[in-house]
Enzyme design. Structure first.
Site, PDB file in Angstrom:
ATOM      1  CD  GLU A 270      -1.821   1.605   2.899  1.00  0.00           C
ATOM      2  OE1 GLU A 270      -1.568   2.771   3.246  1.00  0.00           O
ATOM      3  OE2 GLU A 270      -2.144   0.705   3.693  1.00  0.00           O
ATOM      4  CD  GLU A 341       6.862   4.971   1.440  1.00  0.00           C
ATOM      5  OE1 GLU A 341       6.093   5.030   2.427  1.00  0.00           O
ATOM      6  OE2 GLU A 341       7.352   5.988   0.927  1.00  0.00           O
TER       7      GLU A 341
END
Length: 1319
Positions: A270, A341
């Site tokens: 995501e 991330e």
């Protein structure tokens, strides 16, 4: 901001003829059945709604004073934790910094994070009316939870949410209908059409049963379809907000699909997919906002976008779809993005690892020793038989650190493909065929180049299809359960290798007679837990609401549980109650695939046994006369009594009425529901297998089934919900799915100090059984007043006080000022009370009102610290007025659809009302306000409860890293001024009932009170109420001495308190920091009363004056620097820019944090303000993060603001403003202080020129304001908080008594079942 221009009124809506609701075809059969069978129901004329919370809200010293609307989606998205802020689509969402406690980063206390259910489930009763002392009308969003009224989600949260929750939750105010929609006309329901049956013949019970089994109608505007590659899509045209749409791509994959070595990988994808999308970045500057989240079963990417570009009018739907296609199906897993991330997720994981999170979310795997404790937490025990107990979306740190791009890519290839996804489009989409063509053009060829198996006609979800996949009717496509349609025959094989069946989730249900071993209560003990809490869970299959019979069952459950909620509320009377809060929650969870009923009891540790007994008792037997039993066996008693004796006829009538009236109100708002609320409703309905109806269909269906409901059936259905409590320990009784207690390791005992807290599972079991053994008595009926002031009493008051309107100022003989551009009227009463009102059709037949009293906590002196905040809480705790008891007042509010709140802050005391304008609802609200002002009742036991609650709050501060860090910074910056933090035990001990009463009531002086009203009323209606009920308030004279406010000042430099550190011993390591400094107030005043406009005039004497008209755009310009709102405008724009830079630099580039935000607290009356930067990090990085934040804050000179940044900030704030001008609550805020003598610079120009002010502001204006933000070392304060097993020092209770004054606790329930929003 507290200003805004006037939006055009929908004249068409106002002038359209009334539309009568058609008689529902099912209702005729029902009416006939009612005459021919023993079924009976008294159709009441009024629909009450339950009271909400009580109390003044403890002020958060770091919270921006501006009241922001938090949309239902914000709260739903925020129930998770995880994901990464997305540049300026993220860094400033609706003008609020990502990560602040009032925007997408906030965490509502929702039960285990079920999507959109726990925090705003459609329990119309508890959420729509009553005495909400402590709530705010700032939410201003349609009550989306009520859209689900007919779909069976019940959420009855008693004490915690409605009476004892200090966290502010916006009350939902309904939107107006749009003039172009078919249902826009005020749909007043004809009594004839609703009550007169159209069929005269009678039907038998068997025939009635057949009718009840009729399917519910489907939403007439909802379009469903499926592409050849399997991608499902749903489209719903919706015109609110205008010229915008929602596009959500839901991929049916979540943490439940991860293997043992992939825990957290869906969340990682995501992040990488969303933030790595170049096509999403191209939407920056268009006014679009985007975000993402992950839960057990879903990963959702969503974009909220204008329909067209502002500059060239080009359609944005193709670009939005293209961005979602890239994000979901074609992400780039570059090593650099994966590493970035990875850092963000690890930082996020530490950031959320607060004790509130661990207690409330109860099941997350995280760092260090706490992983052992997590095995004892709520979700783990609730779902111990399946993967939900150990597949939490955030994942495991040790695995997150290891994955390489190839492993992440392989998981993506396994699950992220069109046949495993659903696209939702809701908004102003007028050309449906064109939208379908654009969907096909973007998505139809996705992944077609890969070889594999064809899309099966059956569900790709196997056994979970009915729960997680939408039904696709024939015409556009086939449904997913195997039924064919012509469209399905055309589907060709998709060259895509994939897994066809998802792993099912097996549950052990809490059903009668199901043989399984009872689980002993589980106990989670931790040194940072302050209170005792226990949760009893019952887990059953979701009952799909697809027929009238299903809807009827939902209605009966809601009546029953609403009665229980009210009984528990009204019995909180004793000076030393055994519990702090009681919550009963019954709601469906699409995320967990089940319906869960939860009883949660919170208490001081020393009262835990009594609290449990009391909790279980009421759920079974609803009423005790003996005070001793009320104190010690209350909730168990109420549970047992309600099951044993059931609800009374009066209760059934009352709450049936409430549901019908609420449903009717929603039907009237059918064309004014925001797109995001409709979308949330559809997504959750599809996940649960419920039939999707529009509001009018839902109301008609509810009316039809309501006439068949009997008292006996209500009690039978309701008793089944509570069997797991009331029959606890009996043979064949349904076993609780889990019983989990969260308790402290040590407790504070007066005169002794900290002592060990010992508790064992068998003790908990014995306490539950003891509560069930107490004798019970039936519930007596309560007389509910029809009015608080009779007509004869009103006539006498008018004769005595002779109310009238007087000139607004002594200089001009003008008794009414009306601004034609904004529609704002200003009046003043002869007793000195100022009146502002605005007539609007924003919300059909709904009104809001706010009383503002100047003073607030700033009036507290050194001998009365805490007197105002405790006094306001005491007044709301008592809840009595005149000769009417609290119960009578609450039921009066229920019957008249009144929602009332009372609270205080540093500057003012507020009392707010929301009311329906039918059945004299506005007059009832004014009666209540009159009674509070004239006949308020101060009770000693209410004072004791208020004092005890603040004392408990104070003592909990040392156990929260964030609160401990924040309180220390505030006390240092404001010279230990206790008015901006919670009162200490020493201050609380000095207070008396008389002293807090005097502190509050001395501020209720005629000339010090301002009342603003906004709603769909007439001039005659509002002015009549104002004269009758406010004009007859006694003209109390001002105190002999002028209002005295002790000096407020920032700590001077040098001081060793400019930089501090807090250490807390914890099993897990984490860190946070706050950086703060002085700012001017909203109107340009700084400390010592310095008027900064004088400085501006001197510095701008030679400045070039802007052209009155922008030569490029032709728009009018305003000389911003001479406007009273100069600092309010420019500092708000600066906050947007600083937030964006903090995200880009500290989070994205340097990887020092997951969450960083800049907020302003600009006062209106006090001559000061401040800014705060909040940052979370790890102990090893937090000092670097603080330095980086300071660098961004001070770097605006070396790295100057550019036009692109300013334009983006303007768009963000103007978008928010434009959306909120359609709500009554926002206008209520705009009217605040319009006639206040303590805010002399505010006038109507501050409202109607707001848009032009934003558009006219220049970069030079921003730098002029920036000079008055004190960011140098001598003005800046910082405090770093570090928690860990090896902390440098411990914060003990003695230190806490000295200076831990705290803030409202952060965090909330439901954080483990869903990741944080990406932005």
């Amino acid at each position: 901001m507290a200003s805004a221009p006037f939006p055009p009124v929908a004249a068409a809506a106002a002038s359209a003829p009334p539309r009568l609701a058609p008689r529902h075809p099912f209702a005729t059969a029902v009416a006939a059945a009612r005459r021919s069978t023993s079924l009976s129901f008294r159709h009441a004329s009024r629909r009450p709604v339950l009271p909400l919370r009580s109390s003044a809200v403890a002020v958060n010293p770091l919270r921006c004073a501006h009241r922001r609307a938090v949309s239902p989606r914000s709260r739903r998205r925020a129930q998770g934790f995880g994901a990464a802020p997305a540049s300026d689509l993220a860094a400033s969402t609706w003008g609020v910094a990502a990560g602040s406690d009032v925007c997408l980063s906030c965490f509502p206390k929702s039960r285990r994070g079920r999507s959109g259910l726990a925090s705003f489930a459609p329990c119309a009763l508890p959420h729509a009316s009553g005495l909400l002392f402590g709530g705010r009308l700032s939410g201003a969003k349609v009550r989306s939870h009520q859209l689900l009224l007919w779909l069976g989600w019940i959420n009855v949260k008693s004490f915690n949410q409605f009476f004892f929750n200090f966290q502010v939750r916006p009350s939902h105010i309904l939107h107006a209908a749009g003039p172009d929609e078919p249902h826009v006309a005020s749909p007043t329901w004809s009594e004839t059409s609703l009550d007169k049956p159209d069929m005269d013949h009678a039907i038998s019970k068997e025939e009635l049963e057949d009718v009840l089994n009729t399917p519910l109608p489907e939403h007439p505007k909802l379009i469903r379809g499926q592409l050849k590659n399997g991608l499902r899509y749903l489209i719903l045209p919706n015109k609110v907000p205008a010229n915008r749409f929602e596009a959500h791509m839901e991929v049916h994959v979540g943490s439940i699909d991860e293997e043992a070595d992939e825990q957290g990988i869906a969340h990682m994808i995501e992040h990488v997919a969303f933030l790595g999308s170049k096509k999403r970045e191209k939407l920056l500057g268009t006014g679009a906002r985007s975000n993402a989240y992950t839960d057990f079963h879903h990963t959702v990417f969503h974009i909220h976008s204008p329909t067209k570009t502002k500059e060239y009018g080009e359609d944005l739907l193709p670009s939005v779809l293209d961005a979602l296609n890239e994000i979901a199906f074609h992400p780039k897993f570059s090593s650099s993005r994966v590493e970035k991330e990875r850092r963000a997720i690890l930082s996020e994981l530490q950031m959320m690892n607060t004790i509130e999170y661990r207690v409330d979310c109860q099941a997350r795997h995280h760092l260090g020793m706490l992983i052992m404790f997590c095995l004892l937490q709520l979700l783990q025990h609730l779902h111990s038989e399946n993967k939900l107990s150990n597949r939490f979306p955030i994942g495991l740190e040790e695995q997150i650190q290891k994955w390489d791009p190839d492993k992440i890519r392989r998981f993506h290839e396994r699950w992220y493909y069109p046949a495993n996804a659903t696209l939702y489009l809701v908004g102003e989409i007028d050309d449906i065929p064109k939208a379908v063509r654009e969907i096909e053009a973007v998505f139809e060829h996705t992944l077609s180049e890969k070889e594999g198996n064809p899309v099966p006609s059956g569900s790709p979800f196997g056994a979970m299809a009915s729960l997680f996949a939408p039904k696709l009717p024939g015409g556009f496509a086939a449904n997913l359960t195997g039924e064919k349609s012509p469209a399905m025959d055309k589907i060709k094989p998709v060259k895509r290798e994939r897994q066809a069946v998802r792993p099912p989730v097996e549950h052990k249900w809490s059903l009668p007679g199901v043989a399984q071993d009872a689980k002993p209560p589980a106990i989670f003990q931790h040194e940072l837990i302050q209170s005792f809490s226990i949760n009893m869970f019952c887990k059953i299959p979701v009952s799909k609401v697809q027929t009238y019979k299903d809807l009827r069952s939902v209605l009966m459950k809601r009546i029953f549980l609403s009665a229980l909620h009210f009984r528990i509320n009204t019995r909180y009377k004793s000076s030393n109650p055994p519990f702090t809060s009681v919550e009963l929650d019954h709601s469906d969870s699409g995320r967990e695939g089940c319906t869960v009923t939860t009883l949660t009891v919170t208490a001081e540790p020393q009262n835990w046994r009594s609290a449990i007994k009391v909790a279980v008792h009421e759920v079974c037997f609803p009423n005790l006369v003996i005070v001793h039993c009320i104190q010690h066996f209350f909730v168990l008693f109420q549970v047992r009594r309600l099951k044993e004796f059931g609800v009374t006829m009066g209760e059934m009538t009352r709450y049936m009425d409430a549901l019908i009236k609420d449903s009717e109100q929603l039907a009237m708002m059918i064309d004014s529901v925001p797109s995001v609320d409709n979308l949330d409703f559809i997504m959750e309905s599809d996940a649960l297998g419920h039939t999707v109806m529009d509001q009018l269909q839902g109301h008609e269906s509810l009316l039809a089934v309501a006439e068949t409901v009997t008292l006996e059936e209500v009690n039978t259905v309701g008793a089944e919900v509570l069997e797991f409590i009331s029959d606890f320990g009996e043979p064949n009784a349904p076993l609780p799915a889990a019983i989990v207690a969260c308790v402290p390791k040590k407790v504070h005992v007066d005169g002794v100090g900290e002592t060990d807290f010992d508790i064992y599972p068998d003790e908990i079991t014995e306490a539950i059984k003891a509560g069930l053994d107490e004798p019970i008595y039936p519930e007596p009926e309560l007389e509910v007043p029809k009015e608080l002031i009779t007509q004869s009493e009103l006539d006498e008051l008018k004769l005595q006080h002779k109310p009238s309107f007087v000139p607004l100022t002594e200089e001009e003989n003008v008794v009414k000022v009306f601004d034609t551009e904004t529609g704002i009227a200003q009046r003043r009463l002869s007793n000195g009370i100022s009146i502002n009102y605005k007539i609007t059709q924003n919300e059909a037949r709904v009104g809001v009102m706010r009383l503002i009293v100047g003073g607030g906590r700033a009036t507290e002196d050194s001998e009365s610290k805490g007197s105002v905040i405790v006094g306001v809480r005491t007044l709301s705790e008592g809840g009595c007025v005149g000769n009417f008891s609290r119960e009578q007042v609450e039921l009066f509010c229920v019957n008249n659809l009144i929602n009332c709140s009372l609270e205080s802050n540093e500057e003012f005391i507020f009392m707010e009302f929301r009311f329906a304008l039918r059945d004299n609802g506005m007059r009832a609200a004014f009666q209540l306000l009159h009674m509070v002002l004239e006949h308020n009742v101060w009770l000693e036991d209410a004072f004791d409860r208020a004092t005890q609650l603040y004392l408990s709050y104070y003592r909990s501060i040392p156990k929260s890293l964030e609160r401990s860090t924040a309180h220390k910074l505030m006390l240092a910056m404001l010279n230990h001024d206790e008015r901006f933090v919670e009162p200490s035990p020493h201050s609380l001990q000095k207070l008396t009932l008389q002293s807090v009463k005097d502190a509050v009531m001395n501020q209720f002086v005629g000339g010090n009170m301002e009342v603003s009203i906004v709603g769909d009323f007439t001039e005659e209606e509002v002015e009549s109420c104002v004269l009758d009920y406010l004009g007859t308030v006694r003209a109390a004279s001002s105190p002999n001495t002028e209002e005295h406010i002790e000096k407020i000042s920032f700590r001077p430099f040098p001081s060793d308190l400019h930089f501090q550190q807090v250490y807390i011993k914890d099993t897990d390591e984490r860190a946070c920091a706050y950086i703060a400094g002085p700012a001017p107030n909203r109107w340009g005043f700084a400390t010592e009363g310095n008027d900064l406009f004088n400085v501006i005039r001197r510095s701008g004497a030679d400045a070039e004056i802007s052209e009155p008209v922008n030569l490029e755009t032709g728009k009018k310009r305003i000389d911003v620097r001479s406007h009273p709102l100069f600092f309010g405008i420019t500092l708000s724009l600066l906050a947007e820019i600083i937030n964006s830079r903090l995200f880009t630099t500290v989070r994205d580039s340097m990887g020092l944090t997951y969450d960083v935000s800049f907020e302003l607290n600009l006062f209106d009356k006090l001559d000061l303000g401040w800014y705060v930067i909040a940052v979370t990090s790890t102990p090893s990085k937090v000092h670097k993060a603080v330095d980086a934040c300071k660098g961004v804050l001070r770097g605006l000179h070396s790295s100057r603001i550019v036009e692109r940044e300013l334009d983006r900030a303007k768009r963000t704030l103007l978008m928010k403003h434009e959306a909120e001008t359609k709500t009554n609550a926002y206008w209520l805020g705009l009217l605040a202080h319009l006639q206040s003598s303590s805010v002399p610079r505010k006038d109507v120009s501050c409202i109607k020129e707001l848009t032009t002010l934003y558009e006219s502001a220049t970069i030079e204006d921003l730098y002029l304001a920036y000079e008055h933000l004190k960011v140098d070392d001598s003005s800046l304060f910082a405090c770093i908080g570090i928690a860990g097993a090896e902390s440098g020092e411990d914060t003990n209770d003695d230190e806490a008594d000295m200076d831990l004054h705290g803030m409202v606790p952060m965090g909330g329930r439901g954080l483990s079942t869903m990741t944080r929003p990406t932005t």
